[in-house]
Motif scaffolding. Structure first.
Motif, mmCIF file in Angstrom:
data_model
loop_
_atom_site.group_PDB
_atom_site.id
_atom_site.type_symbol
_atom_site.label_atom_id
_atom_site.label_comp_id
_atom_site.label_asym_id
_atom_site.label_seq_id
_atom_site.Cartn_x
_atom_site.Cartn_y
_atom_site.Cartn_z
ATOM 1 N N VAL A 389 0.974 -1.301 0.131
ATOM 2 C CA VAL A 389 0.098 0.011 0.176
ATOM 3 C C VAL A 389 0.661 1.201 -0.072
ATOM 4 O O VAL A 389 0.621 2.152 -0.792
ATOM 5 C CB VAL A 389 -0.993 -0.033 1.196
ATOM 6 N N ASN A 392 1.991 2.443 -3.333
ATOM 7 C CA ASN A 392 1.150 2.480 -4.365
ATOM 8 C C ASN A 392 0.788 1.587 -5.298
ATOM 9 O O ASN A 392 0.795 1.787 -6.415
ATOM 10 C CB ASN A 392 1.508 4.162 -4.949
ATOM 11 N N LYS A 395 -2.796 -3.093 -7.315
ATOM 12 C CA LYS A 395 -3.802 -4.029 -7.092
ATOM 13 C C LYS A 395 -2.910 -5.366 -6.250
ATOM 14 O O LYS A 395 -1.951 -5.580 -6.792
ATOM 15 C CB LYS A 395 -4.365 -4.933 -8.165
ATOM 16 N N GLN A 408 -3.317 -9.746 3.122
ATOM 17 C CA GLN A 408 -4.367 -8.792 2.884
ATOM 18 C C GLN A 408 -4.884 -7.827 4.112
ATOM 19 O O GLN A 408 -5.236 -6.742 3.830
ATOM 20 C CB GLN A 408 -5.580 -9.524 2.214
ATOM 21 N N ALA A 411 -2.429 -4.975 4.254
ATOM 22 C CA ALA A 411 -2.905 -3.969 3.192
ATOM 23 C C ALA A 411 -4.367 -3.253 3.650
ATOM 24 O O ALA A 411 -4.330 -2.006 3.537
ATOM 25 C CB ALA A 411 -3.081 -4.681 1.845
ATOM 26 N N TYR A 412 -5.054 -3.989 4.319
ATOM 27 C CA TYR A 412 -6.367 -3.310 4.538
ATOM 28 C C TYR A 412 -6.081 -2.319 5.818
ATOM 29 O O TYR A 412 -6.591 -1.231 5.820
ATOM 30 C CB TYR A 412 -7.312 -4.592 5.199
ATOM 31 N N SER A 416 -5.860 0.076 2.217
ATOM 32 C CA SER A 416 -6.368 -0.380 1.134
ATOM 33 C C SER A 416 -7.694 -1.247 1.282
ATOM 34 O O SER A 416 -7.955 -2.103 1.871
ATOM 35 C CB SER A 416 -5.235 -1.582 0.557
ATOM 36 N N GLU A 420 -8.984 -2.754 -4.310
ATOM 37 C CA GLU A 420 -7.487 -2.568 -4.233
ATOM 38 C C GLU A 420 -6.594 -3.644 -3.748
ATOM 39 O O GLU A 420 -5.450 -3.961 -4.290
ATOM 40 C CB GLU A 420 -7.017 -1.140 -3.365
ATOM 41 N N SER A 421 -7.124 -4.768 -2.859
ATOM 42 C CA SER A 421 -6.564 -5.957 -2.448
ATOM 43 C C SER A 421 -7.787 -6.941 -2.458
ATOM 44 O O SER A 421 -8.894 -6.553 -2.207
ATOM 45 C CB SER A 421 -5.865 -5.767 -1.174
#
Length: 472
Positions: A389, A392, A395, A408, A411-412, A416, A420-421
């Motif tokens: 993330v 940038n 995906k 994931q 990223a969240y 994100s 995006e993920s």
């Protein structure tokens, strides 16, 4: 390998000849462990694996041209029978290397071993005949097999050494005593087995402890745990890196528009510019390590810089960049992964994607489990997700089970949301997603530990295209 009679081999390995009609028969070809690779004059080493027992292929190997079999039991064809085939293979390698008198260069580290070994090989090959470890065959079987490929013409033997525990590198170095020992870095790879980075450093440093007084320990000046190994060797120390006191140093490090590293290479004999064909800034350290070895072996800074600038990837699935006819670029880095190499690959992806993103292209990180991290697994996977993330990456596709969910989640938690993920169950699900969403200009990184098998994703993405693909 050098020519050895069966009588000589039996003496070296402490074995007993069985069904050998002529002990003067000479092995002139390679030592192999796969009967399909036998050629006239070979020695076939039979190993009993979990799924296949090489002893069952002994007759086939002799029919294909093997002079004899190195075996743990009689096999009905000419054989030298030993108690331990692994130990016998190692003894044979040591004897062969001692007779040849070739210069042995050994290297180890948590990340970048294979890429650096490939760079060293390509540089030294310009100077004199060189034999090097194919792929990542860096254990107690692969290393002797590589050493036994050396011939009387071989001047440099470049050997990658891996470790799964304390004492492993000491054992490997004992089989093929190096004059030059290179330690790249100490990271988190296999930390679940070792328990700490300090324990990993202890294991990696075994390499410099075995070097002779007239040898050279090539150490990473930018890694404190590696730099500290200088106190553990009686050999001369050569530092490489970006530190001001490094003997072989990189300055003005930068990336080209397409993500290739460029820098000024400084050695004690001069300076020359280098632009690598490889992708990602992490290859600068690998290149400096290779340059330090080449400098120690008498190559000029111009020769080294030219060789580095022309060197490519020799081993598959390591930052293997392929552009499809439709403009999608696939980066297959799926051979293996650890926290350091995963982060380096993400940074390389971000650099490669900068110019493309301005034209509407996107960056995709298709990532899977990093194995053998033990109690650090959750934190390390979370950190990789967060880094995607921060860089940038357009995906993130996390592939697999629990570890993928941690990617994931990281990223969240870093911000994100939405599309995006995404977390998918397996490689096929990732392929289906990518086939439906990729568009010209996109760059796709595929990376995970070897056991995950994510190379299937990269290969599937390339198989779906028509016409020629350009491997960079």
């Amino acid at each position: 390998m050098i020519a050895l009679s069966l009588a000589e081999i039996a003496g070296i390995v402490g074995g007993q000849p069985h069904d050998v009609p002529d002990l003067s028969a000479t092995v002139t070809g390679p030592v192999v462990i796969d009967s399909r690779e036998v050629r006239q004059g070979s020695l076939f080493a039979a190993f009993a694996g979990e799924r296949v027992d090489g002893h069952d292929y002994a007759e086939r190997a002799v029919e294909a041209g093997a002079v004899a079999v190195l075996a743990a039991r009689p096999v009905g064809v000419p054989a030298i029978v030993v108690d331990d085939v692994v130990a016998a293979l190692g003894a044979l390698a040591r004897a062969a290397v001692e007779r040849l008198g070739t210069t042995v260069v050994a290297l180890t580290g948590s990340a970048g071993k294979t890429s650096t070994k490939d760079l060293i090989a390509q540089i030294l090959e310009r100077k004199a005949p060189t034999v090097w470890t194919p792929g990542s065959l860096n254990n107690e079987i692969g290393l002797p097999l590589t050493a036994l490929r050396a011939t009387a013409e071989t001047r440099h033997l470049v050997l990658e050494m891996g470790a799964r525990g304390i004492g492993h590198i000491e054992y490997l170095a004992g089989l093929t005593p190096p004059r030059i020992g290179l330690v790249l870095n100490v990271g988190s790879a296999h930390i679940g087995e070792f328990g700490s980075r300090e324990a990993i450093a202890q294991a990696k440093g075994e390499l410099v402890e075995v070097l002779p007084e007239d040898g050279a320990a090539v150490l990473n000046a930018d890694d404190p745990l590696v730099r500290a190994m200088a106190s553990r060797t009686k050999a001369r120390v050569i530092l490489f890196g970006e530190a001001p006191d490094a003997d072989v140093r990189g300055e003005n490090v930068r990336l080209t528009d397409d993500g290739r590293p460029a820098f000024a290479l400084h050695t004690p004999t001069g300076c020359s510019d280098v632009t690598l064909r490889l992708y990602g800034e992490h290859h600068v350290s690998n290149a400096l390590a290779a340059a330090a070895v080449a400098h120690e072996l008498g190559m000029s800074v111009t020769e080294i810089a030219d060789a580095l600038s022309g060197a490519g990837t020799l081993s598959r699935w390591r930052m293997e960049v392929t552009e499809r006819p439709d403009g999608v670029t696939v980066v297959n880095d799926a051979y293996n992964a650890n926290p350091e190499s995963m982060k380096a690959a993400l940074r390389a992806l971000a650099a490669m994607g900068k110019a493309r993103q301005a034209a509407g292209g996107r960056t995709w990180a298709v990532l899977g489990q990093m194995a053998e991290l033990g109690d650090a697994s959750l934190a390390e996977h979370d950190a990789v997700g967060r880094l995607a993330v921060r860089l940038n990456v357009s995906k993130l596709v996390a592939v697999g089970g629990q570890e993928a969910s941690w990617l994931q989640l990281g990223a969240y938690n870093e911000g994100s949301w939405g599309e995006e993920s995404v977390h998918v169950s397996d490689a096929q699900a990732a392929v289906d997603l990518l086939r439906s969403e990729l568009r010209p200009g996109d760059v796709v990184l595929v990376k995970a530990s070897r056991s995950v098998g994510l190379e299937k994703v990269a290969l599937a993405l390339l198989e779906t295209t028509e016409g020629e693909v350009a491997v960079r």
